[in-house]
Motif scaffolding. Structure first.
Motif, PDB file in Angstrom:
ATOM      1  N   SER A 511       0.851  -1.190   0.000  1.00 45.35           N
ATOM      2  CA  SER A 511       0.000   0.000   0.000  1.00 45.35           C
ATOM      3  C   SER A 511       0.883   1.235   0.000  1.00 45.35           C
ATOM      4  O   SER A 511       1.717   1.404   0.901  1.00 45.35           O
ATOM      5  N   ASP A 512       0.730   2.054  -1.025  1.00 43.92           N
ATOM      6  CA  ASP A 512       1.469   3.315  -1.113  1.00 43.92           C
ATOM      7  C   ASP A 512       2.976   3.095  -0.961  1.00 43.92           C
ATOM      8  O   ASP A 512       3.667   3.830  -0.252  1.00 43.92           O
ATOM      9  N   THR A 530     -12.485  -6.217  -2.055  1.00 44.12           N
ATOM     10  CA  THR A 530     -12.059  -5.722  -0.742  1.00 44.12           C
ATOM     11  C   THR A 530     -11.781  -6.905   0.178  1.00 44.12           C
ATOM     12  O   THR A 530     -12.335  -7.989  -0.008  1.00 44.12           O
ATOM     13  N   TRP A 538      -9.016  -3.227   3.120  1.00 41.29           N
ATOM     14  CA  TRP A 538      -8.233  -2.805   1.950  1.00 41.29           C
ATOM     15  C   TRP A 538      -9.053  -3.056   0.690  1.00 41.29           C
ATOM     16  O   TRP A 538      -9.857  -3.985   0.623  1.00 41.29           O
ATOM     17  N   LYS A 539      -8.807  -2.233  -0.331  1.00 41.91           N
ATOM     18  CA  LYS A 539      -9.429  -2.419  -1.646  1.00 41.91           C
ATOM     19  C   LYS A 539      -8.325  -2.615  -2.675  1.00 41.91           C
ATOM     20  O   LYS A 539      -7.340  -1.863  -2.692  1.00 41.91           O
ATOM     21  N   ASN A 541      -6.361  -2.263  -5.909  1.00 46.39           N
ATOM     22  CA  ASN A 541      -6.324  -1.362  -7.072  1.00 46.39           C
ATOM     23  C   ASN A 541      -5.266  -1.775  -8.096  1.00 46.39           C
ATOM     24  O   ASN A 541      -5.141  -1.163  -9.147  1.00 46.39           O
ATOM     25  N   GLY A 551      -1.557  -4.735  -4.976  1.00 43.48           N
ATOM     26  CA  GLY A 551      -1.525  -3.324  -4.585  1.00 43.48           C
ATOM     27  C   GLY A 551      -2.881  -2.930  -4.021  1.00 43.48           C
ATOM     28  O   GLY A 551      -3.920  -3.203  -4.636  1.00 43.48           O
ATOM     29  N   VAL A 552      -2.895  -2.289  -2.851  1.00 40.96           N
ATOM     30  CA  VAL A 552      -4.167  -1.968  -2.203  1.00 40.96           C
ATOM     31  C   VAL A 552      -4.185  -0.520  -1.727  1.00 40.96           C
ATOM     32  O   VAL A 552      -3.141   0.139  -1.608  1.00 40.96           O
ATOM     33  N   LYS A 553      -5.380  -0.041  -1.446  1.00 48.67           N
ATOM     34  CA  LYS A 553      -5.553   1.249  -0.782  1.00 48.67           C
ATOM     35  C   LYS A 553      -6.527   1.027   0.376  1.00 48.67           C
ATOM     36  O   LYS A 553      -7.322   0.075   0.356  1.00 48.67           O
ATOM     37  N   PRO A 554      -6.477   1.881   1.405  1.00 43.80           N
ATOM     38  CA  PRO A 554      -7.368   1.684   2.560  1.00 43.80           C
ATOM     39  C   PRO A 554      -8.834   1.683   2.150  1.00 43.80           C
ATOM     40  O   PRO A 554      -9.247   2.395   1.236  1.00 43.80           O
ATOM     41  N   TYR A 555      -9.622   0.839   2.827  1.00 42.65           N
ATOM     42  CA  TYR A 555     -11.059   0.735   2.587  1.00 42.65           C
ATOM     43  C   TYR A 555     -11.735   0.942   3.933  1.00 42.65           C
ATOM     44  O   TYR A 555     -11.499   0.179   4.883  1.00 42.65           O
TER      45      TYR A 555
END
Length: 730
Positions: A511-512, A530, A538-539, A541, A551-555
């Motif tokens: 993530s990031d 998710t 996490w979602k 992306n 690769g994830v971003k916060p959910y």
């Protein structure tokens, strides 16, 4: 003693007298005649520790003893676990003490000199795994043909563990190949846990055959009782700042799981227990937390992890500790201890998070309450408290539904038959390696026409062989027969080829630009999905199956844990239908703790407020949600059909969430779906990029993989039935 004992060898009766057995159990009595007659296959279905092994081997060894002059291997026993083989070896050695019948374990951990003795002088009983049997068929095919010419029985232990799996198709093929080699039918005896419908599994013991089979089941003991408690916990999703602080302090478990660990320590310390988790990461984190609690309280640690990634020494030392029963021991484990070794007495079974399915829960419960027939089940169930479009506390409802079905003795039927192209590839290469070269027709006749891969038509099989040729796994010789290509020889020469299943590939979760962990996937994952990991949502992306990166971003909303490899399970229609009944009738069982009761009551209240007993659509402040009250196969198909109509449909627990979807758009999509003359399942899954679910799928064409996926994972008619109901509501 009954008359049927007289059918048994006098030396086996001496063994029984030495053990102090006054009589045979009903399941043992009922097994004697069909096994001695050798006219049918036999399935012996009963709960754990009910005398199944003796039911099979007392008459089988009697028959072998009567014909002791015949040379070679007389009984072939196949088990899914080495640990179970070692356990059964000790039991059979004791059973054959007064008989002149040799028992030999044969698997990867057995001394080479022992194996060499058996190769030089094949006799008695062999205890093996499908992987070791594959090695024999490839490297010693002539030995198999000669040594098993007088084999009288094939005994398959923990039969249910093979059904509907790649390993099961491998075993079906191996047994068919052995019978083809010796040109004889060998009676098969399958030992298994209780089935809700034992007759429904007959096709798995000897597929594509009309050989009769006798099913012998034990009447469940009337005095068996089950004590149940579901302990609920409020699970909080942590903010990025809280997660960062947790990484610094090493406190990676969410608060709810810290409370679970504290309760496990409080309730289970001082006794012998099995605590099942749905992932290896939860297993490790809970075991570490419990060890920390023990240190803080200055007491010896009794809590140890057990899963497939641990070394053989660590696993076996814990298994030994459980078997010896000298010290209080609680194993925090995955499904690795669900079957297998005979544990003397387990005080209770615990489950962290909702069970995978009813059949698995039943198998796990069979490990407890073995002396007094009083089984204890505790479920530790954290459930999210984040406000959602429709928070019905579905994990709690699903767990209650599964327990109610368990008490009614209902269990999921075996998985439907599959194409199993990955295992078909293994078997094709194995047969070619055994004989040097084989004709395509001979392969088709053995594996598909008369064997277990009977979904394959000649046309599909030719497409399949073309895939193998394109990857240089096979080549065609001048006489038209097929031999191994260079890549085929390399594949077969690796010892890992003997296993039909793959070792899970770890994926890094980022993530990031920061790594937040790794996991071996147990389900299909796509961009937009998710999951819960390391205590927060996490979602996805970005997804690279080549580099094994997610690769994830916060959910910010509640979601489900990321299923690790080996933990997946299809939720059956019957479970979801029972959930609907539970909500509709407002059933709150007495075995729920205060928090779990509050969760379920809140879910029931919202269910009734939103009239979900009369409609399948919820229109809330955060968007639409569909409630089909059907199993995962239908839910998955509904979501794929909607996605094809440009609706962002995400399956979540028992329902489907439609992000940013106006009701009018849904209405148009539903009408389009129902107005279509035909639904092509292949078209539905064209956007699913990753279909490599099994070990050798990389060598299979995308067209064949889509065909296999659509056949086993979709239910078009079930989805259309739901859309017909939904159209009336819209």
């Amino acid at each position: 003693m009954t008359d049927k004992i007289d059918y048994l060898s006098k030396d086996l009766r001496r063994f029984m007298f030495k053990k102090g057995w006054q009589a045979l159990l009903p399941i043992q009595e009922n097994s004697i005649e069909p096994i001695l007659e050798r006219k049918t296959d036999v399935i012996i279905s009963a709960s754990t520790a009910s005398g199944k092994t003796e039911a099979a081997f007392l008459p089988a060894l009697t028959k072998v003893d009567e014909t002791r002059d015949l040379p070679g291997v007389r009984i072939l026993y196949v088990s899914p676990l080495k640990a179970l083989i070692n356990d059964q070896f000790r039991r059979l050695e004791e059973m054959t003490e007064f008989l002149n019948i040799k028992v030999t374990p044969w698997h990867g951990d057995v001394n080479a000199s022992k194996k060499e003795k058996l190769l030089q002088n094949p006799e008695g009983v062999i205890l093996t795994t499908p992987e070791s049997l594959e090695s024999l068929l490839i490297n010693h095919v002539n030995w198999v043909k000669e040594s098993m010419a007088n084999c009288y029985y094939i005994v398959i232990d923990e039969f249910h563990a093979f059904m509907g799996t790649q390993r099961g198709y491998q075993l079906q093929s191996q047994l068919h190949r052995i019978e083809n080699l010796i040109a004889k039918r060998i009676p098969r005896i399958a030992l298994s846990a209780t089935f809700s419908d034992a007759n429904g599994v007959l096709g798995y013991l000897r597929p594509n055959s009309k050989v009769p089979c006798k099913v012998i089941t034990s009447q469940d003991r009337a005095k068996d009782t089950l004590s149940v408690q579901i302990k609920g916990y409020d699970e909080e999703i942590r903010t990025p700042q809280e997660l960062e602080q947790a990484e610094i302090t090493g406190e990676l478990l969410p608060n709810a799981y810290n409370n679970v660990a504290s309760d496990i320590y409080r309730l289970l310390r001082g006794s012998t227990n099995l605590v099942f988790c749905n992932s290896r990461s939860t297993t490790e984190l809970l075991a570490a937390k419990l060890e920390t609690i023990s240190k803080e309280k200055f007491v010896p640690n009794e809590f140890f992890p057990h899963h497939g990634s641990l070394s053989k020494d660590l696993r076996e030392s814990l298994e030994y500790r459980l078997q010896e029963a000298r010290w209080p021991t609680t194993a925090i484990c995955t499904a690795t201890l669900e079957l297998g070794i005979d544990i003397s007495d387990v005080n209770s079974i615990a489950q962290v998070d909702t069970p995978i399915n009813v059949a698995s829960l039943r198998q796990r419960l069979g490990r407890a309450g073995r002396r007094d027939h009083n089984a204890v089940l505790r479920v530790f169930l954290p459930e999210g408290i984040n406000p959602k479009a429709c928070e019905l506390y579905e994990d709690t409802a699903q767990t209650v539904a599964m327990i109610s079905l368990l008490l009614e003795r209902w269990y999921e039927p075996p998985m439907e038959h599959e194409y199993a192209f990955s295992t078909l590839l293994q078997q094709v290469l194995s047969i070619i390696a055994s004989f040097g070269s084989v004709s395509a027709k001979a392969l088709y006749d053995l594996l598909c026409k008369t064997g277990p891969f009977n979904l394959c038509t000649t046309k599909i099989f030719m497409q399949f062989l073309k895939c193998l040729g394109e990857h240089d796994l096979i080549v065609q010789l001048n006489d038209g027969t097929l031999a191994l290509g260079l890549n085929g020889e390399e594949l077969v020469s690796n010892w890992s080829f003997y296993a039909a299943f793959a070792t899970p590939q770890e994926y890094t979760i980022e993530s990031d630009g920061h790594t937040i962990g790794s996991a071996a996937l147990g389900r299909d994952l796509n961009v937009g999905d998710t999951f819960l990991f390391a205590g927060r949502g996490w979602k996805v992306n970005f997804l690279s199956h080549e580099r094994h990166i997610i690769g994830v971003k916060p959910y910010q909303f509640d979601t489900q844990p990321l299923n690790m490899a080996g933990t997946g399970g299809h939720i059956h229609d019957v479970v979801r239908e029972r959930m609907f009944k539970l909500y509709k009738e407002g059933i709150v069982p007495p075995y729920l703790s205060k928090v779990a009761r509050e969760h379920l009551q809140k879910g029931i209240t919202l269910f009734k407020q939103k009239h979900l007993d009369k409609c399948h659509l919820y229109d809330g402040p955060s968007g639409l949600a569909l409630f089909p009250w059907k199993g995962d196969k239908i839910v998955r198909t509904i979501a794929l059909m909607l996605k094809k109509e440009a609706i962002d449909a995400i399956p979540f627990k028992s329902h489907i969430e439609l992000d940013f979807t106006p009701k009018d758009s849904l209405k148009v999509a539903v009408f389009n779906i129902l107005d279509a003359k035909t639904i092509d399942p292949i078209e539905l899954i064209k956007k699913i990029r990753f279909l490599d679910r099994d070990k050798h799928d990389e060598f299979i064409s995308i067209d064949l993989k889509r065909q296999a996926y659509a056949y086993s994972e979709l239910d078009i008619e079930g989805a259309l039935e739901f859309f017909r109901q939904l159209r009336k509501e819209l």
